[in-house]
Design a protein around this motif. Structure first.
Motif, PDB file in Angstrom:
ATOM      1  N   LYS A   1      24.728 -16.789 -16.682  1.00  0.00           N
ATOM      2  CA  LYS A   1      23.927 -15.601 -16.394  1.00  0.00           C
ATOM      3  C   LYS A   1      24.748 -14.708 -15.471  1.00  0.00           C
TER       4      LYS A   1
ATOM      5  N   GLN B   1      25.319 -21.274 -14.492  1.00  0.00           N
ATOM      6  CA  GLN B   1      24.170 -21.679 -13.690  1.00  0.00           C
ATOM      7  C   GLN B   1      23.969 -23.194 -13.692  1.00  0.00           C
ATOM      8  N   ARG B   2      24.117 -23.792 -14.866  1.00  0.00           N
ATOM      9  CA  ARG B   2      23.927 -25.238 -14.978  1.00  0.00           C
ATOM     10  C   ARG B   2      24.682 -25.748 -16.209  1.00  0.00           C
TER      11      ARG B   2
ATOM     12  N   GLU C   1      19.923 -15.365 -19.833  1.00  0.00           N
ATOM     13  CA  GLU C   1      20.841 -16.505 -19.876  1.00  0.00           C
ATOM     14  C   GLU C   1      21.461 -16.645 -21.274  1.00  0.00           C
TER      15      GLU C   1
ATOM     16  N   ILE D   1      28.999 -27.483  -9.621  1.00  0.00           N
ATOM     17  CA  ILE D   1      27.737 -27.528 -10.363  1.00  0.00           C
ATOM     18  C   ILE D   1      27.348 -28.981 -10.603  1.00  0.00           C
TER      19      ILE D   1
END
Length: 365
Positions: free
Chosen positions: A16, A21-22, A35, A58
């Motif tokens: 994003k 982000q993950r 996203e 992360i």
């Protein structure tokens, strides 16, 4: 919201505003507003435009990958399922876990020695060529190893490999088989001022490699010069006739002297000898004339000897015949027989006295 599905052996990055982000593994997930999903196949090499240090922060990412740090002056040999794949130089590398069985072997190339864990077959791969120095010595060769200009050891025949680095490595090698050198066209003035040309041959072998290569420069040239000087020194004190008569003595003297002096070069003289002695044209003609005269004199002596023996034999025969009438009669009949062999026809004319005349010719009363 968007529903996504990540297949087995894939990893998804949820991005994003160009920031991850993950990290998602296989399964079904929902993407939020703004996203996007980046899929990565673990069967392929790890590639990403994102900063690896950020990715490692992360949650879950570090567990999915294996990090390899290769320091300066080192190499990392990568094996997949125990098969060689590639070589990694200094830097950081990321590999996916789980799908393939990786093995990483580190080598310090700042030293010369290559670890025994890397077999010779592996070092023959083209990928190792930029990193490995290789020297080959034939079974009949020996070499001297120099590291940074300093002599280290004697090398026997074989293949030697070292890492390429700042260390300077040099190998000087020599053939230890029996070798030969020809010393041709040596013009030498004899004691009696005759100028001759001599062709000489030497067979030798390197006995002491350190002395031949380390303590002497160009031992082959030095051997050539040594044989030249010995040949000139010895022949220069001999007349032409002595040289022609004592050629074997020349070989013996030079061989004994050369054996001692060649040892200082690390060499062993096995044989040396004169191949040819070439005389000037006028001297050669004179020598031929002398030879012809000598042979003629020898022939005359033999002829006179045979004539003397023949005369002595005739004298002995005459004395025997003088003392023995029967022996004289036999000799006479022998000559009559020889004369008769030359007569092909006998013609008789006249009265019956002819028979008596023939009898008188051939038979002594």
């Amino acid at each position: 919201m968007k529903r996504i599905h990540i297949a087995v052996n894939h990893v998804g990055f949820v991005v994003k505003n160009q920031v991850v982000q993950r990290v998602l593994t296989s399964g079904k997930y929902w993407l939020g507003f703004g996203e996007k999903l980046e899929l990565h196949d673990k069967a392929k090499a790890f590639q990403t435009n994102h900063d690896v240090d950020v990715l490692l922060q992360i949650e879950g990412f570090a567990a999915l990958v294996e990090q390899v740090e290769v320091a300066d002056g080192c190499l990392c040999i990568v094996f997949i399922n125990e098969n060689f794949t590639k070589i990694l130089t200094a830097g950081r590398y990321i590999f996916w876990k789980g799908l393939r069985n990786y093995r990483f072997h580190m080598e310090d190339t700042s030293t010369m020695v290559i670890s025994s864990a890397l077999g010779r077959n592996l070092l023959e791969w083209p990928e190792f060529a930029p990193f490995v120095r290789q020297y080959k010595l034939d079974p009949a060769e020996k070499g001297l190893l120099f590291i940074d200009g300093q002599f280290q050891q004697v090398l026997e025949g074989g293949v030697y490999t070292w890492w390429k680095n700042a260390t300077a490595i040099a190998v000087s090698k020599v053939d230890t088989r029996v070798l030969s050198v020809d010393i041709n066209g040596q013009e030498i003035l004899t004691k009696d001022k005759a100028q001759i040309r001599v062709n000489f041959s030497v067979r030798y072998r390197v006995l002491d490699v350190v002395r031949a290569l380390l303590e002497n420069k160009d031992h082959e040239k030095q051997l050539y010069m040594l044989m030249q000087l010995l040949l000139r020194t010895y022949i220069g004190h001999m007349t032409l006739d002595e040289i022609m008569e004592k050629k074997d003595d020349v070989n013996t003297f030079i061989a004994s002297e050369a054996h001692v002096q060649a040892a200082s070069l690390g060499l062993e003289i096995q044989f040396c000898g004169i191949k040819d002695i070439i005389l000037p044209g006028d001297v050669r003609d004179i020598m031929n004339q002398v030879l012809i005269a000598e042979k003629r004199a020898q022939a005359n002596i033999i002829t006179r000897r045979e004539e003397t023996a023949s005369t002595r034999s005739l004298l002995n025969t005459a004395k025997l015949m003088e003392e023995n009438a029967m022996l004289f009669k036999l000799k006479e009949m022998e000559y009559v027989e020889k004369i008769s062999e030359k007569i092909s026809t006998v013609s008789l004319s006249g009265n019956g006295q002819l028979i008596d005349q023939l009898k008188q010719w051939f038979v002594k009363s």
